[in-house]
Design a protein around this motif. Structure first.
Motif, mmCIF file in Angstrom:
data_model
loop_
_atom_site.group_PDB
_atom_site.id
_atom_site.type_symbol
_atom_site.label_atom_id
_atom_site.label_comp_id
_atom_site.label_asym_id
_atom_site.label_seq_id
_atom_site.Cartn_x
_atom_site.Cartn_y
_atom_site.Cartn_z
ATOM 1 N N PRO A 157 0.778 -1.257 0.184
ATOM 2 C CA PRO A 157 -0.019 0.016 0.008
ATOM 3 C C PRO A 157 0.895 1.321 -0.002
ATOM 4 C CG PRO A 157 0.036 -0.939 2.109
ATOM 5 C CD PRO A 157 0.568 -2.213 1.267
ATOM 6 N N ASN A 158 1.965 1.048 0.228
ATOM 7 C CA ASN A 158 3.051 2.450 0.336
ATOM 8 C C ASN A 158 3.897 2.494 -0.734
ATOM 9 O OD1 ASN A 158 1.977 3.068 3.108
ATOM 10 N ND2 ASN A 158 3.446 1.558 3.991
ATOM 11 N N PHE A 159 3.578 1.803 -1.899
ATOM 12 C CA PHE A 159 4.457 1.712 -2.896
ATOM 13 C C PHE A 159 3.979 2.919 -3.742
ATOM 14 C CE2 PHE A 159 4.881 1.024 -7.427
ATOM 15 C CZ PHE A 159 6.270 0.987 -7.822
ATOM 16 N N SER A 160 5.089 3.745 -4.265
ATOM 17 C CA SER A 160 4.805 4.638 -5.053
ATOM 18 C C SER A 160 5.803 4.697 -6.303
ATOM 19 C CB SER A 160 4.585 6.078 -4.648
ATOM 20 O OG SER A 160 5.877 6.269 -3.775
ATOM 21 N N LEU A 161 5.745 5.359 -7.324
ATOM 22 C CA LEU A 161 6.881 5.539 -8.255
ATOM 23 C C LEU A 161 7.702 6.573 -7.921
ATOM 24 C CD1 LEU A 161 4.798 4.851 -11.616
ATOM 25 C CD2 LEU A 161 6.217 3.190 -10.538
ATOM 26 N N PRO A 162 8.969 6.433 -8.498
ATOM 27 C CA PRO A 162 9.808 7.544 -7.880
ATOM 28 C C PRO A 162 9.407 8.682 -9.010
ATOM 29 C CG PRO A 162 10.896 5.543 -8.171
ATOM 30 C CD PRO A 162 9.613 5.353 -8.438
ATOM 31 N N LYS A 163 9.626 9.968 -8.686
ATOM 32 C CA LYS A 163 9.118 10.863 -9.528
ATOM 33 C C LYS A 163 10.050 11.330 -10.837
ATOM 34 C CE LYS A 163 7.335 13.899 -5.664
ATOM 35 N NZ LYS A 163 7.373 15.484 -5.044
ATOM 36 N N GLU A 164 11.405 11.081 -10.646
ATOM 37 C CA GLU A 164 12.348 10.821 -11.606
ATOM 38 C C GLU A 164 12.054 9.903 -12.782
ATOM 39 O OE1 GLU A 164 14.396 8.559 -8.470
ATOM 40 O OE2 GLU A 164 13.189 10.314 -8.534
ATOM 41 N N VAL A 165 11.302 8.785 -12.373
ATOM 42 C CA VAL A 165 10.846 7.790 -13.301
ATOM 43 C C VAL A 165 9.564 8.152 -13.777
ATOM 44 C CG1 VAL A 165 10.430 5.171 -13.625
ATOM 45 C CG2 VAL A 165 12.186 6.068 -12.378
ATOM 46 N N ALA A 166 8.656 8.558 -13.114
ATOM 47 C CA ALA A 166 7.158 8.802 -13.544
ATOM 48 C C ALA A 166 7.370 9.748 -14.673
ATOM 49 C CB ALA A 166 6.554 9.219 -12.531
ATOM 50 N N GLY A 167 8.312 11.005 -14.628
ATOM 51 C CA GLY A 167 8.348 12.023 -15.338
ATOM 52 C C GLY A 167 9.469 11.842 -16.228
ATOM 53 N N GLU A 168 9.879 10.618 -16.733
ATOM 54 C CA GLU A 168 11.238 10.587 -17.621
ATOM 55 C C GLU A 168 11.061 10.661 -18.981
ATOM 56 O OE1 GLU A 168 14.280 11.033 -18.162
ATOM 57 O OE2 GLU A 168 14.667 9.797 -16.469
ATOM 58 N N ASN A 169 10.606 11.953 -19.382
ATOM 59 C CA ASN A 169 10.349 12.471 -20.757
ATOM 60 C C ASN A 169 11.467 12.094 -21.633
ATOM 61 O OD1 ASN A 169 7.855 13.545 -20.234
ATOM 62 N ND2 ASN A 169 8.641 15.381 -19.737
ATOM 63 N N ARG A 170 12.652 12.199 -21.264
ATOM 64 C CA ARG A 170 13.868 11.816 -22.284
ATOM 65 C C ARG A 170 13.751 10.441 -22.640
ATOM 66 N NH1 ARG A 170 19.325 14.221 -20.157
ATOM 67 N NH2 ARG A 170 18.617 15.892 -20.890
ATOM 68 N N LEU A 171 13.503 9.728 -21.556
ATOM 69 C CA LEU A 171 13.647 8.086 -21.908
ATOM 70 C C LEU A 171 12.556 7.752 -22.709
ATOM 71 C CD1 LEU A 171 14.994 5.398 -21.234
ATOM 72 C CD2 LEU A 171 13.480 5.190 -19.318
ATOM 73 N N HIS A 172 11.121 8.415 -22.467
ATOM 74 C CA HIS A 172 10.144 8.257 -23.427
ATOM 75 C C HIS A 172 10.241 8.548 -24.836
ATOM 76 C CE1 HIS A 172 6.608 8.642 -20.340
ATOM 77 N NE2 HIS A 172 7.089 7.263 -20.210
ATOM 78 N N LYS A 173 11.015 9.527 -25.284
ATOM 79 C CA LYS A 173 11.476 9.792 -26.464
ATOM 80 C C LYS A 173 12.345 8.825 -27.213
ATOM 81 C CE LYS A 173 11.167 14.994 -26.118
ATOM 82 N NZ LYS A 173 11.957 16.177 -26.267
ATOM 83 N N VAL A 174 13.362 8.356 -26.426
ATOM 84 C CA VAL A 174 14.283 7.448 -26.677
ATOM 85 C C VAL A 174 13.649 6.176 -26.950
ATOM 86 C CG1 VAL A 174 16.233 5.953 -26.274
ATOM 87 C CG2 VAL A 174 16.341 8.290 -25.805
ATOM 88 N N ILE A 175 12.645 5.736 -26.300
ATOM 89 C CA ILE A 175 12.050 4.400 -26.472
ATOM 90 C C ILE A 175 10.995 4.544 -27.695
ATOM 91 C CG2 ILE A 175 10.451 2.726 -25.309
ATOM 92 C CD1 ILE A 175 12.003 3.208 -22.716
ATOM 93 N N ALA A 222 18.290 12.222 -27.334
ATOM 94 C CA ALA A 222 18.131 12.331 -25.929
ATOM 95 C C ALA A 222 18.944 13.920 -25.599
ATOM 96 C CB ALA A 222 18.946 11.326 -25.110
ATOM 97 N N ALA A 223 19.638 14.433 -26.476
ATOM 98 C CA ALA A 223 20.039 15.671 -26.022
ATOM 99 C C ALA A 223 21.491 15.415 -25.139
ATOM 100 C CB ALA A 223 19.279 16.668 -25.665
ATOM 101 N N MET A 224 21.984 14.481 -25.530
ATOM 102 C CA MET A 224 23.188 13.825 -24.951
ATOM 103 C C MET A 224 24.448 13.550 -25.677
ATOM 104 S SD MET A 224 21.033 11.326 -21.857
ATOM 105 C CE MET A 224 22.518 11.600 -20.693
ATOM 106 N N THR A 225 25.550 13.577 -25.042
ATOM 107 C CA THR A 225 26.821 12.980 -25.705
ATOM 108 C C THR A 225 26.639 11.432 -25.727
ATOM 109 O OG1 THR A 225 28.303 12.781 -23.823
ATOM 110 C CG2 THR A 225 28.215 14.865 -24.990
#
Length: 231
Positions: A105-123, A143-146
């Motif tokens: 019941p205390n499980f929640s998604l990490p904010k950095e995962v739930a809002g990972e727009n950069r990873l969404h774009k890549v996938i 991904a706007a990265m080296t």
């Protein structure tokens, strides 16, 4: 399984090692033609179920048996029949009420995962362009990265290298084509983005443990019995 919910599929321990396991994964979006399908009044009960699925749901054997035939048909369906069968499965799950929640019941998604727009774009780019030659420099630019930074970023987020993930997508699509169509294996090889049949066969076997031709044959044998009662 709700979106971004960490999970791992495993066979029951103690089973026969030689027995292969087949499974069907259905991924769908809430948006259809720019409309949130599950926000219409007639489907609000399904929307509530999908909200609960954020925690992961395990349905009873009785319920799983009731949707088995629809899932098999859905794997091969085309056009509007896919949506009809999907809604049929979700409706049966809603009516069932026989399920348990998998995460606490205390499980929640990490904010950095739930809002990972950069990873969404890549996938999303990989999913749409897996049949093409996707170079590391190109995907890093999206991904706007080296390239080195992207490799570290992707491995951290997915626990896989970019090349491994790309091959997983390609082999997954190859499996669909082997199951649902009659295209020659050498044609499927190029249709999913491999540049040589040798490389395709080697990569396929490394993921599935058997050759593409053996995979097609084994699934053909499975389909001959796929409408029998589920034990």
């Amino acid at each position: 399984m709700g979106e971004w919910l960490p999970h791992l599929w495993r066979n029951d321990e103690g089973g026969l090692e030689a027995v292969a396991t087949d499974f069907i994964v259905i991924k769908f979006t809430r948006m259809f033609g720019g409309v949130d399908l599950f926000s219409i009044p007639e489907l609000l009960h399904i929307k509530a179920l999908l909200k609960e699925a954020d925690q992961g749901l395990l349905f009873s054997k009785k319920t799983r048996k009731s949707v088995h035939e629809d899932l098999l048909k859905l794997a091969e369906a085309e056009s509007s029949e896919k949506l009809i069968l999907l809604l049929s499965v979700l409706q049966k799950l809603v009516v069932s009420k026989e399920y348990q929640t998998l995460s606490g019941p205390n499980f929640s998604l990490p904010k950095e995962v739930a809002g990972e727009n950069r990873l969404h774009k890549v996938i999303n780019h990989i999913s749409a362009n897996f049949a093409r030659d996707i170079k590391l420099n190109d995907i890093a630019e999206i991904a706007a990265m080296t390239p080195p930074a992207f490799c570290r970023f992707f491995k951290t987020r997915t626990n896989k290298t970019f090349s491994l993930f790309l091959n997983e997508v390609r082999i997954s699509k190859a499996c669909q084509l082997l199951i649902n169509g009659e295209a020659a294996i050498n044609q499927i090889c190029y249709d999913v983005g491999f540049s040589s049949l040798t490389n395709f066969n080697r990569t396929f076997k490394s993921f599935k443990g058997i050759s593409p031709s053996s995979y097609r044959d084994s699934y053909s044998n499975f389909r001959q019995h796929n409408f029998k009662e589920v034990s």
